[in-house]
Each structure stands twice: as structure tokens, then as C-alpha cells.
Design an enzyme around this catalytic site. Structure first.
Site, PDB file in Angstrom:
ATOM      1  N   CYS A 395       0.989  -1.532   0.131  1.00  0.00           N
ATOM      2  CA  CYS A 395       0.742   0.086   0.321  1.00  0.00           C
ATOM      3  C   CYS A 395       0.916   1.169   0.038  1.00  0.00           C
ATOM      4  O   CYS A 395       1.438   1.721  -0.697  1.00  0.00           O
ATOM      5  CB  CYS A 395      -0.920   0.148   0.767  1.00  0.00           C
ATOM      6  N   HIS A 522      -3.100  -5.475  -0.299  1.00  0.00           N
ATOM      7  CA  HIS A 522      -2.580  -5.972   1.361  1.00  0.00           C
ATOM      8  C   HIS A 522      -2.835  -7.395   0.989  1.00  0.00           C
ATOM      9  O   HIS A 522      -4.014  -8.312   1.710  1.00  0.00           O
ATOM     10  CB  HIS A 522      -3.802  -5.095   2.567  1.00  0.00           C
ATOM     11  N   GLU A 524      -1.758  -9.377   3.265  1.00  0.00           N
ATOM     12  CA  GLU A 524      -1.845 -10.407   4.407  1.00  0.00           C
ATOM     13  C   GLU A 524      -3.512 -10.654   4.762  1.00  0.00           C
ATOM     14  O   GLU A 524      -2.925 -11.646   5.605  1.00  0.00           O
ATOM     15  CB  GLU A 524      -0.955  -9.210   5.183  1.00  0.00           C
TER      16      GLU A 524
END
Length: 626
Positions: A395, A522, A524
Site C-alpha cells: 500500500c 494488502h 496479508e
């Protein structure tokens, strides 16, 4: 008589930001300064539990991190309605009252609020979370402490709910702390007795009591809890502190929780299949105990004082490290400390943080908002690029990498983001149409979006398995300015992933670097213990010099890579596998863009004051020949 004292807790970080952005708020009667506020912020951060990260679901819902933990552990896809809050329930009831659904009746907590909670649970319990199959069991976490005023409507709702769905479909597991004072060394059961008594006073009787403790509790303590809490000894489960959270499901299995729930809820589970189902989880838990070789990853962020701020990033790194059979050592670096202003004011802190960065095996630059620490992130990206250190940007990390590249490779010294400098002459990062200045809530690009891979050669595409597109979750307000993309690509920064309209840049990669990848999304959020996220796995493998052989084997880990035994031979031959991002023709990757463009560094000043291309201690990975 002395005046009474009051304690006021401020959002000091936001206040400091306001001071920097609007100095007019200062006046002669305000005897304070920024340094004092920063010191107070440090003290508050160490003494109080501050909010953790925001977790984003597929449908764009911003929820508490707890739902992220459930998603990771259960490998399911939750939705915004899986997050039940008091605000949502009250809003729903008020809207019903405004539309006349209650026919003018007085709206009360009982029955209107409690009925709304029960109806919500019933509806969400039938929503698929894996494919299209309806769930067999719905787990509801009634958060907080029993007796809290905030949770009372929910407690009453579930008291009624147990009669609505019948006893064979309703099971209560009460989690309680069993403290172990160091002075006596004897487990204390009074808090558990008190909380169970209060819970039963509200009409809910626990079927299981799960005792959290620092050390295992003995049979005598279990029997004492059983006698005073109206449950059998086999219904008292102790979950003591373990070396890894991945051992907890196995400990619960050993305590026959599966058998109890199977009988209590009449699930008709075939117990013969249980061992096979948990084998992969056992292997994962065993690996956390046997792994010996380390990998050091530096997280260069703005909120490093609070580890929960990057909880999902940390979990994703752990998943990737365990898959690579490495023990993860995290080094949190405050990005502000990497900036020139710190060198002038506190040179010891500056050099200490740079030393930690240089000694790391890989670098991760996570997301964030605001101007504080941005220059430090940019300098970290520059150092990683110049010294061929594996880097993953997420990001804001992608935006920092793009700005750094534009400044030092394109010669656009005033390159910046409009978030920091709205008047910059070279706005490399700009506002998105969804972003409304002054209105922050719900105006970001949120949730799962499709990323289309280009035909450019790409390591990250190989890590994903060479698909034409992927779907990942987003949370951002700014994006790369598309008008600068041709210039950036001409100098070697390849945009290998875009949105479906090819207007928004999603993934960048440097062609002549061992691993320099950044994503606007993102990754994750979709990482799982048994299925690590490809960008994170690539960072770990590149940091330990195993990425090239991993790609050559078709993105499969060899027994040698999974072994803790060192392999000098493997580390020396990886340079022959990929040269300048050149993999064998069967993999379809050529050198960079294939146009001979070069991203070699010049003899200008580097990120931390040295010459470009100079490798300091720990500055080059074993992938440096790529």
C-alpha cells in the site's frame, strides 16, 4: 481545600498532526510543545492498550482484528454481517421503528433489541463461509467481561435464544482466567467462581469452562472449579500458555473437546477421520518447535510502538517463514528515525536504526496514512533498491517506492504524493475518485478487487502460479498517477499488475533486483497458516537465498529447502538459475522488460549517506547475483 485532579487522555498522534498542519491552533495561553506531547504519547502507548489494526473483509467491511484471527485459523471467508455490534443493532431497530414496523409501540431493549440480535444470529448462521454449503455450526463470541453494561442486551438475547433453538442446539463455553500469584504459586479459582455465578444469575449456565492460565492446572483445581461451578470435571478445560498458538487446537483435542461437542450438539462426526484431518496442523505445530535457522525481517513503519498495528502483517510473515522452515525474527524500525532530521537532532538513534536495517535479511514497508515518517520509508526503499536487499512494499510502501524511484532515477526531485504535498509539481501519487477530502469513513477503495497480470516477465506472477488474474483485498485512498507510468517503466520499474480497466497500478517490480516487489493491495489479509501469501513467501525465500531454486522447481519447496541443514552448494548455484530475471524459456520469463533497459545506480549519494551500490554489513543477500 485542594482542587480535585482529573485525568484527560488525548489522541496525541492526531493532535500532533493538527499542530503540524494547522499551527494557528496555538495561542499564548497554551503552554506546551510538540516534544512534550510526543513524550506523553510514548508513555500512553506503553501504559495503555491502544486500538489494533483494522481488518478488511472481501465485501469491504472494516472490522475488528478478532474476525481476522477467525478467518486465518478456520480458513473461511467472513462477511460484514458476521460482525455484530451494538451500533448496528440499534440502527436496525431505529430504522424499523421509523418505517412503522412496530405499529407505534414503545421500543424497548426487551423485546425489540434482544429480538433483533436473535434474528441477526439466525440469519447469519445460514450464510456460507466456505463455498456454497451452509455451516453446520455457528460460533458466536460474546466479547467483553460478564457484567459489563455494554454486553447486557446480548446476554439477555442469548438467554432467550437457548429456548428458541432448544438445548441440543445450544452450547455455552465460558472462558475465565485462573491467576497464579508468584508469591504463593497456587492457582486461584475465585475469579472463575465469581464470573460463573454472575453468568448463571443472568440465566446462562456454562457447558464448558475453559481456564486460561500461565501454567497447567492440576486435577485438584479442576475438581474445585467443578464443585463450585456446577459442571463435571471433564467439562473443565485448561488452556495454559504454549510456545506457539498453533498448539492450542491440538491441546483442545487432547482434552476431548471434539467428543464433547459431538455428543452435546449431536453433530454425528466420524471420529475415525479426526486424526487425518489434523495431520497437517500437527506438522505445522511440530515445525514451530523444531525450526532452528533464522531469518531477520525489518518492518519499517510508522506505528511500530504498537505491535498490534501490524498484526496481520506479522502473522503473514510467520506463515511464510514456517512454510520455508525458518524462524522469524522481527525488527521493528520507526521510519521517522531514518530521516535526516533525526540525524541532526539525535544521531545515535539515527545510526542505531540504520544499523538494524542494514543487518536485516529482508525489508517490509507496510501501509499507513499521513506525512509522519514518509521520508524514512522512502529512504528505506532507496537503500533496498541500491543494495539489492529483498523488499516487499504494501500500500503506502508501494507509493514510497514509486516516489523514491521517480526522485532518484527519473530526476524528479520534487516527486511526492498529494496526501503530503497537494501543490507538488510532480504528483506521482494522487487522490482516487472515491476519496472525499474531509470525509474519511467509507470513502476508501475497500474489499476484494481483481488484479490483471500483464505479459511482462514477473517473479510475483510465478509465485501466484502464473494466473491471468488474482483477487486481493484493498484499503487505500491514493494511487499511482498513470501519466507517469511510461516514464517509470522506461527506466526499469515494471507495473506487472493493474486493475481490470488498466488505469490503476496494483503491482510493481524491478527487473534486475533479487526481489523488489510492492503491491497496492494488502496481501496479508488472505494469508493462512497452511497457505502463506505469495508476496510474503517470496520475501522470506529471497531473504534466505532460496527464491530462485523455488521458482525453478515450479514453486515447490524441495526437501533440502525444508531442511534445517545448511547448503552452501545451493546458495552458490542460484545465480546461474536466474540472471537478470532470466528463467528458463519453459517458464516464459525474459530479462526485465526485454528492451535492454538498465536500472544500474549512479555514483550519487545513497539512502543513508554513502555511495550508491555500496553494500554495508548484511547489505546483500545470497540472491545478489541475480
Amino acid at each position: 481545600m485542594a482542587p480535585k485532579k482529573s485525568t484527560i487522555v488525548l489522541n496525541v498522534e492526531q493532535f500532533i498532526h493538527d499542530i503540524e498542519e494547522r499551527p494557528a491552533i496555538w495561542n499564548r495561553n497554551f503552554h506546551c510543545n510538540k516534544a512534550f506531547l510526543e513524550q506523553m504519547w510514548d508513555e500512553l502507548s506503553g501504559a495503555h492498550k491502544l486500538p489494533s489494526e483494522v481488518f478488511v473483509l472481501d465485501d469491504g467491511a472494516e472490522v475488528d482484528l478478532d474476525l481476522g484471527n477467525y478467518e486465518r485459523f478456520l480458513d473461511i471467508t467472513l462477511h460484514r454481517d458476521n460482525n455484530i455490534t451494538t451500533g448496528k443493532i440499534y440502527k436496525l431497530v431505529i430504522e424499523k421503528e421509523r418505517t412503522g414496523e412496530y405499529l407505534g409501540k414503545t421500543v424497548q431493549v426487551v423485546p425489540h433489541i434482544t429480538d433483533a440480535i436473535q434474528e441477526w444470529v439466525e440469519r447469519v448462521a445460514e450464510t456460507p463461509v466456505q463455498g456454497t454449503t451452509k455451516p453446520q455450526v455457528c460460533i458466536v463470541e460474546l466479547g467483553g467481561t460478564i457484567g459489563d453494561i455494554e454486553g447486557m442486551p446480548f446476554v439477555e438475547a442469548f438467554r432467550q435464544f437457548q429456548f428458541r433453538v432448544k438445548r441440543e442446539n445450544f452450547c455455552v463455553a465460558h472462558v475465565s482466567l485462573v491467576p497464579l500469584p508468584k508469591a504463593t504459586g497456587e492457582p486461584k479459582t475465585k475469579p472463575t467462581q465469581s464470573s460463573v455465578r454472575e453468568l448463571r444469575g443472568f440465566g446462562l449456565s456454562p457447558d464448558l469452562i475453559v481456564c486460561r492460565s500461565e501454567k497447567p492446572i492440576g486435577l485438584e483445581v479442576k475438581e474445585k472449579i467443578s464443585n463450585f461451578c456446577h459442571v463435571g470435571p471433564d467439562q473443565v478445560i485448561c488452556i495454559h500458555d504454549l510456545n506457539s498458538i498453533y498448539h492450542v487446537p491440538l491441546l483442545m483435542e487432547q482434552n476431548c473437546v471434539i467428543e464433547f461437542l459431538n455428543e452435546r450438539l449431536q453433530l454425528n462426526i466420524d471420529m475415525n477421520k479426526r486424526t487425518k484431518c489434523l495431520q497437517q496442523w500437527r506438522d505445522l505445530a511440530r515445525r514451530t518447535e523444531t525450526v532452528r535457522r533464522d531469518v531477520n525481517i525489518a518492518i519499517v513503519g510508522k506505528y511500530t510502538k504498537f505491535t498490534d498495528s501490524y498484526a496481520s502483517v506479522v502473522k503473514a510473515l510467520q506463515h511464510a517463514a514456517l512454510a520455508s522452515n525458518r524462524k522469524l525474527n522481527l525488527v521493528f524500525i520507526e521510519s521517522c528515525q531514518l530521516e535526516v532530521t533525526t540525524l541532526q537532532k539525535e544521531p545515535s538513534k539515527y545510526h542505531k536504526e540504520w544499523q538494524k536495517l542494514c543487518e536485516s535479511d529482508g525489508i517490509l514497508v507496510p501501509g499507513g496514512f499521513g506525512s509522519r515518517g514518509m521520508e524514512g520509508k522512502i529512504r528505506a526503499c532507496q537503500w533496498a533498491r541500491e543494495n539489492r536487499k529483498p523488499l516487499l512494499g504494501i500500500c503506502l510502501g508501494l507509493q514510497a517506492a514509486v516516489i523514491e524511484f521517480a526522485r532518484n532515477k527519473l530526476g524528479l526531485k520534487d516527486a511526492n504524493t498529494t496526501e503530503i504535498d497537494p501543490e507538488t509539481g510532480n504528483a506521482l501519487v494522487i487522490d482516487m475518485p472515491e476519496h472525499h477530502t474531509g470525509q474519511l469513513g467509507g470513502t476508501m477503495r475497500l474489499g476484494k478487487r481483481t488484479t490483471i497480470f500483464s505479459d511482462s516477465p514477473s517473479i510475483i506472477k510465478h509465485l501466484y502460479g502464473n494466473p491471468k488474474f488474482i483477487e486481493e483485498r484493498h484499503r487505500h485512498r491514493y494511487e499511482v498517477n498513470p501519466k507517469y507510468v511510461p516514464q517509470l517503466e522506461q527506466h526499469g520499474m515494471i507495473f506487472v499488475g493493474t486493475d481490470v480497466d488498466k488505469k490503476r497500478m496494483e503491482i510493481i517490480e524491478l527487473g534486475d533486483h533479487p526481489y523488489f516487489v510492492a503491491t497496492q493491495y494488502h496481501p496479508e489479509y488472505l494469508s493462512r497458516p497452511l497457505k502463506p501469501s505469495p508476496p510474503f513467501l517470496g520475501l522470506i525465500l529471497a531473504s534466505v537465498g532460496k527464491l530462485n531454486t523455488y521458482i525453478q522447481r515450479g514453486c515447490r519447496l524441495s526437501p533440502r529447502q525444508l531442511s534445517d541443514a545448511s547448503s552452501d552448494e545451493e546458495d552458490t548455484v542460484v545465480g546461474d538459475i536466474l540472471k537478470g530475471l532470466k528463467i528458463s524459456n519453459t517458464n516464459g520469463i525474459t530479462n526485465g522488460r526485454g528492451d535492454g533497459s538498465s536500472t544500474s545506480t549512479s555514483d550519487t549519494e545513497g539512502a543513508c549517506g554513502g555511495l550508491n551500490g555500496v553494500t554495508t554489513n548484511g547489505g546483500a543477500s545470497s540472491d545478489a547475483s541475480v
